[in-house]
Design a protein around this motif. Sequence first.
Motif, mmCIF file in Angstrom:
data_model
loop_
_atom_site.group_PDB
_atom_site.id
_atom_site.type_symbol
_atom_site.label_atom_id
_atom_site.label_comp_id
_atom_site.label_asym_id
_atom_site.label_seq_id
_atom_site.Cartn_x
_atom_site.Cartn_y
_atom_site.Cartn_z
ATOM 1 N N ARG A 101 -12.383 0.704 -21.720
ATOM 2 C CA ARG A 101 -13.194 1.659 -20.943
ATOM 3 C C ARG A 101 -14.545 1.051 -20.561
ATOM 4 N N VAL A 102 -15.077 0.180 -21.408
ATOM 5 C CA VAL A 102 -16.308 -0.534 -21.054
ATOM 6 C C VAL A 102 -16.057 -1.394 -19.820
ATOM 7 N N LYS A 103 -14.901 -2.039 -19.774
ATOM 8 C CA LYS A 103 -14.559 -2.876 -18.619
ATOM 9 C C LYS A 103 -14.448 -2.034 -17.350
ATOM 10 N N VAL A 104 -13.775 -0.886 -17.439
ATOM 11 C CA VAL A 104 -13.664 0.015 -16.277
ATOM 12 C C VAL A 104 -15.063 0.457 -15.835
ATOM 13 N N ALA A 105 -15.903 0.807 -16.804
ATOM 14 C CA ALA A 105 -17.266 1.245 -16.492
ATOM 15 C C ALA A 105 -18.049 0.130 -15.818
ATOM 16 N N ALA A 106 -17.984 -1.071 -16.378
ATOM 17 C CA ALA A 106 -18.734 -2.205 -15.820
ATOM 18 C C ALA A 106 -18.305 -2.478 -14.383
ATOM 19 N N GLU A 107 -17.013 -2.452 -14.133
ATOM 20 C CA GLU A 107 -16.518 -2.696 -12.772
ATOM 21 C C GLU A 107 -17.017 -1.639 -11.801
ATOM 22 N N GLY A 108 -17.090 -0.387 -12.257
ATOM 23 C CA GLY A 108 -17.592 0.687 -11.410
ATOM 24 C C GLY A 108 -19.093 0.637 -11.208
ATOM 25 N N LEU A 109 -19.827 0.326 -12.265
ATOM 26 C CA LEU A 109 -21.289 0.281 -12.168
ATOM 27 C C LEU A 109 -21.741 -0.810 -11.204
ATOM 28 N N ILE A 110 -21.070 -1.944 -11.234
ATOM 29 C CA ILE A 110 -21.452 -3.058 -10.364
ATOM 30 C C ILE A 110 -21.341 -2.675 -8.883
ATOM 31 N N ARG A 111 -20.446 -1.762 -8.574
ATOM 32 C CA ARG A 111 -20.208 -1.357 -7.182
ATOM 33 C C ARG A 111 -21.241 -0.367 -6.637
ATOM 34 N N ILE A 112 -22.083 0.183 -7.529
ATOM 35 C CA ILE A 112 -23.053 1.196 -7.114
ATOM 36 C C ILE A 112 -24.461 0.647 -7.336
ATOM 37 N N SER A 113 -25.198 0.490 -6.262
ATOM 38 C CA SER A 113 -26.580 0.027 -6.421
ATOM 39 C C SER A 113 -27.437 1.183 -6.942
ATOM 40 N N GLY A 114 -28.550 0.840 -7.538
ATOM 41 C CA GLY A 114 -29.479 1.861 -7.994
ATOM 42 C C GLY A 114 -29.969 2.727 -6.851
ATOM 43 N N ASP A 115 -30.225 2.099 -5.706
ATOM 44 C CA ASP A 115 -30.672 2.865 -4.542
ATOM 45 C C ASP A 115 -29.589 3.828 -4.077
ATOM 46 N N ASP A 116 -28.337 3.356 -4.037
ATOM 47 C CA ASP A 116 -27.236 4.236 -3.625
ATOM 48 C C ASP A 116 -27.086 5.414 -4.577
ATOM 49 N N LEU A 117 -27.291 5.175 -5.864
ATOM 50 C CA LEU A 117 -27.119 6.233 -6.857
ATOM 51 C C LEU A 117 -28.102 7.379 -6.619
ATOM 52 N N VAL A 118 -29.336 7.076 -6.255
ATOM 53 C CA VAL A 118 -30.351 8.131 -6.126
ATOM 54 C C VAL A 118 -30.558 8.613 -4.690
ATOM 55 N N THR A 119 -29.960 7.939 -3.726
ATOM 56 C CA THR A 119 -30.148 8.333 -2.326
ATOM 57 C C THR A 119 -29.659 9.762 -2.091
ATOM 58 N N GLY A 120 -30.502 10.532 -1.428
ATOM 59 C CA GLY A 120 -30.140 11.895 -1.051
ATOM 60 C C GLY A 120 -30.343 12.923 -2.144
ATOM 61 N N VAL A 121 -30.890 12.511 -3.285
ATOM 62 C CA VAL A 121 -31.136 13.451 -4.382
ATOM 63 C C VAL A 121 -32.634 13.469 -4.653
ATOM 64 N N GLY A 122 -33.173 14.663 -4.722
ATOM 65 C CA GLY A 122 -34.596 14.795 -5.008
ATOM 66 C C GLY A 122 -34.835 15.501 -6.318
ATOM 67 N N PRO A 123 -36.071 15.486 -6.767
ATOM 68 C CA PRO A 123 -36.399 16.133 -8.033
ATOM 69 C C PRO A 123 -36.087 17.631 -8.033
ATOM 70 N N ASP A 124 -36.163 18.262 -6.866
ATOM 71 C CA ASP A 124 -35.867 19.697 -6.802
ATOM 72 C C ASP A 124 -34.411 19.987 -7.172
ATOM 73 N N GLU A 125 -33.494 19.117 -6.779
ATOM 74 C CA GLU A 125 -32.080 19.290 -7.120
ATOM 75 C C GLU A 125 -31.855 19.115 -8.627
ATOM 76 N N LEU A 126 -32.545 18.142 -9.226
ATOM 77 C CA LEU A 126 -32.417 17.935 -10.666
ATOM 78 C C LEU A 126 -33.023 19.113 -11.436
ATOM 79 N N ALA A 127 -34.140 19.637 -10.961
ATOM 80 C CA ALA A 127 -34.757 20.798 -11.618
ATOM 81 C C ALA A 127 -33.831 22.010 -11.514
ATOM 82 N N ALA A 128 -33.251 22.232 -10.340
ATOM 83 C CA ALA A 128 -32.344 23.368 -10.152
ATOM 84 C C ALA A 128 -31.101 23.253 -11.035
ATOM 85 N N ALA A 129 -30.659 22.028 -11.296
ATOM 86 C CA ALA A 129 -29.482 21.799 -12.142
ATOM 87 C C ALA A 129 -29.834 21.770 -13.630
#
Length: 172
Positions: A101-129
């Motif tokens: 499962r670590v291998k599956v996770a590592a392969e998936g994490l490498i495909r997502i940049s930090g910028d892509d992960l947070v794009t389109g999400v703001g603090p208001d959405e995190l507060a609401a959730a």
Amino acid sequence: MSMIGEYARVSPAELARVIRDPEWALGFVDELVEAELDGGDRGSGSDGGGNRCLDTDKAWDALGFLLHRVGFPVDVVHGEEEIPGADDWGYGPPRYLTPERVKVAAEGLIRISGDDLVTGVGPDELAAADIYPVIVWERGESLDWVREHYEALVPFFDAAARGGDGMLIWLD
């Protein structure tokens, strides 16, 4: 008191012992953390590279929210398997990911940049959730620190996968 996301890379043999003897596990992980804090064997991963411990500070819940949002296939924030009989390590008992499962996770994490992960999400959405720490999002703070913790998690999981390691995960 803060809730901090914690990780420890463990070899398959160490993981087997953790599952067999959860009382041993806490002392073992404490020794790993202390060695790294003291500047000990910082390349002590079983693949010879990288630290064996990492924390995501208080960004863990936001990371979980963001990874869930993109349909990430592995729970890298809480772990997926319970350690039978494990005591509370802060905010519940530790959980683990198998080396597979670590291998599956590592392969998936490498495909997502930090910028892509947070794009389109703001603090208001995190507060609401109601994402921890809510006060940070209610103040409208940037997700930059979450992105930075994610960007540290990616090579940590990659090194663990290359080393054939499993992962212990807990909140402290």
